[in-house]
Scaffold this active site. Structure first.
Site, PDB file in Angstrom:
ATOM      1  N   LYS A   1      18.884 -49.900  -6.620  1.00  0.00           N
ATOM      2  CA  LYS A   1      18.639 -50.468  -5.326  1.00  0.00           C
ATOM      3  C   LYS A   1      17.368 -51.422  -5.269  1.00  0.00           C
ATOM      4  O   LYS A   1      17.008 -51.764  -6.376  1.00  0.00           O
ATOM      5  CB  LYS A   1      17.902 -49.137  -4.552  1.00  0.00           C
ATOM      6  CG  LYS A   1      18.663 -48.081  -4.363  1.00  0.00           C
ATOM      7  CD  LYS A   1      18.172 -46.972  -3.533  1.00  0.00           C
ATOM      8  CE  LYS A   1      18.932 -45.656  -3.103  1.00  0.00           C
ATOM      9  NZ  LYS A   1      18.510 -44.600  -2.532  1.00  0.00           N
TER      10      LYS A   1
ATOM     11  N   TYR B   1      26.769 -46.185   4.250  1.00  0.00           N
ATOM     12  CA  TYR B   1      26.008 -44.878   4.759  1.00  0.00           C
ATOM     13  C   TYR B   1      26.572 -44.502   6.085  1.00  0.00           C
ATOM     14  O   TYR B   1      25.787 -44.070   7.027  1.00  0.00           O
ATOM     15  CB  TYR B   1      24.699 -45.522   4.939  1.00  0.00           C
ATOM     16  CG  TYR B   1      23.627 -45.647   3.523  1.00  0.00           C
ATOM     17  CD1 TYR B   1      23.681 -44.720   2.576  1.00  0.00           C
ATOM     18  CD2 TYR B   1      23.386 -46.968   2.996  1.00  0.00           C
ATOM     19  CE1 TYR B   1      22.935 -44.934   1.531  1.00  0.00           C
ATOM     20  CE2 TYR B   1      22.764 -47.162   2.045  1.00  0.00           C
ATOM     21  CZ  TYR B   1      22.660 -46.263   1.098  1.00  0.00           C
ATOM     22  OH  TYR B   1      21.795 -46.349  -0.104  1.00  0.00           O
TER      23      TYR B   1
ATOM     24  N   ARG C   1      14.022 -40.825 -11.743  1.00  0.00           N
ATOM     25  CA  ARG C   1      13.234 -40.703 -10.365  1.00  0.00           C
ATOM     26  C   ARG C   1      11.646 -40.094 -10.786  1.00  0.00           C
ATOM     27  O   ARG C   1      10.785 -40.581 -10.279  1.00  0.00           O
ATOM     28  CB  ARG C   1      13.689 -40.239  -9.070  1.00  0.00           C
ATOM     29  CG  ARG C   1      14.942 -40.914  -8.773  1.00  0.00           C
ATOM     30  CD  ARG C   1      15.453 -40.250  -7.568  1.00  0.00           C
ATOM     31  NE  ARG C   1      16.568 -40.838  -6.950  1.00  0.00           N
ATOM     32  CZ  ARG C   1      17.469 -40.370  -6.714  1.00  0.00           C
ATOM     33  NH1 ARG C   1      17.958 -39.085  -6.452  1.00  0.00           N
ATOM     34  NH2 ARG C   1      18.727 -40.990  -6.022  1.00  0.00           N
TER      35      ARG C   1
ATOM     36  N   ASN D   1      13.805 -44.623  -4.013  1.00  0.00           N
ATOM     37  CA  ASN D   1      13.818 -43.686  -5.346  1.00  0.00           C
ATOM     38  C   ASN D   1      14.539 -44.417  -6.116  1.00  0.00           C
ATOM     39  O   ASN D   1      15.267 -43.678  -7.044  1.00  0.00           O
ATOM     40  CB  ASN D   1      14.366 -42.502  -4.544  1.00  0.00           C
ATOM     41  CG  ASN D   1      15.712 -42.503  -3.926  1.00  0.00           C
ATOM     42  OD1 ASN D   1      16.337 -43.756  -3.888  1.00  0.00           O
ATOM     43  ND2 ASN D   1      16.289 -41.314  -3.447  1.00  0.00           N
TER      44      ASN D   1
ATOM     45  N   HIS E   1      20.798 -45.056  -6.437  1.00  0.00           N
ATOM     46  CA  HIS E   1      21.913 -44.252  -5.680  1.00  0.00           C
ATOM     47  C   HIS E   1      23.148 -43.473  -6.622  1.00  0.00           C
ATOM     48  O   HIS E   1      23.364 -44.399  -7.525  1.00  0.00           O
ATOM     49  CB  HIS E   1      22.627 -45.031  -4.594  1.00  0.00           C
ATOM     50  CG  HIS E   1      23.780 -44.113  -3.891  1.00  0.00           C
ATOM     51  ND1 HIS E   1      23.720 -43.272  -2.968  1.00  0.00           N
ATOM     52  CD2 HIS E   1      24.998 -44.592  -4.422  1.00  0.00           C
ATOM     53  CE1 HIS E   1      24.997 -42.748  -2.803  1.00  0.00           C
ATOM     54  NE2 HIS E   1      25.691 -43.621  -3.331  1.00  0.00           N
TER      55      HIS E   1
ATOM     56  N   GLU F   1      33.075 -44.817  -2.676  1.00  0.00           N
ATOM     57  CA  GLU F   1      32.176 -45.852  -3.001  1.00  0.00           C
ATOM     58  C   GLU F   1      32.451 -46.941  -3.945  1.00  0.00           C
ATOM     59  O   GLU F   1      32.158 -48.121  -3.755  1.00  0.00           O
ATOM     60  CB  GLU F   1      30.863 -45.154  -3.263  1.00  0.00           C
ATOM     61  CG  GLU F   1      30.285 -44.192  -2.324  1.00  0.00           C
ATOM     62  CD  GLU F   1      29.001 -43.346  -2.530  1.00  0.00           C
ATOM     63  OE1 GLU F   1      28.758 -43.314  -3.763  1.00  0.00           O
ATOM     64  OE2 GLU F   1      28.347 -42.731  -1.614  1.00  0.00           O
TER      65      GLU F   1
END
Length: 153
Positions: free
Chosen positions: A9, A49, A102, A112, A115, A126
């Site tokens: 991310k 999402y 994490r 975090n 993904h 995805e």
């Protein structure tokens, strides 16, 4: 062999943790069969999402995931979905165990770092959002016989 999608991310990219996190997957013996940096658009965020779009927290999620580039990884390996999710640790960095990605690098629920797909159907959907078939590189690392027994494949 199973496949999964992993996204590094914007916080991973901005904090320059990309190599550190990718090396953890490689050190585990997982195969990176696709890798690219991209900017997530609001449209792609809504597709990715989709189950959260109507939820009150979605605007901040979209703002975060579109704020800076991400790195998308297609990863292959034995039971790779579970293996990767175990490597990531709990969603909140504050609750994640030491030794997980994490747990070692995050102190936030939203920021975090990573993904990962949560199941086979999500992984398929995805991966198709982020990679064309032509962007997946099929190869057999020469180390494979030393990573797991032939009857485990």
């Amino acid at each position: 062999m199973q496949r999964t999608l992993v996204l590094l991310k914007p916080d991973t990219v901005q904090r320059r943790l990309m190599g550190e996190i990718i090396s953890r997957f490689e050190n585990k013996g997982l195969n990176i069969i696709g890798l690219k940096m991209l900017q997530v658009t609001p449209d792609l965020a809504k597709q990715h999402y989709a189950e959260h779009v109507e939820k009150p927290f979605y605007p901040s999620l979209e703002a975060f995931i579109t704020a800076a580039p991400i790195v998308a990884l297609a990863i292959e390996g034995l039971d790779v979905i579970k293996v990767v999710r175990d490597m990531l640790g709990a969603t909140s960095g504050l609750a994640a165990a030491a030794g997980t990605i994490r747990g070692d690098y995050s102190s936030s629920r939203q920021m975090n770092l990573v993904h990962a797909s949560d199941g086979p159907e999500a992984a398929k959907r995805e991966l198709e959002l982020y990679f064309d078939d032509s962007e997946i590189c099929h190869y057999q690392p020469v180390l494979t016989p030393f990573m797991h027994a032939a009857d485990e494949a």
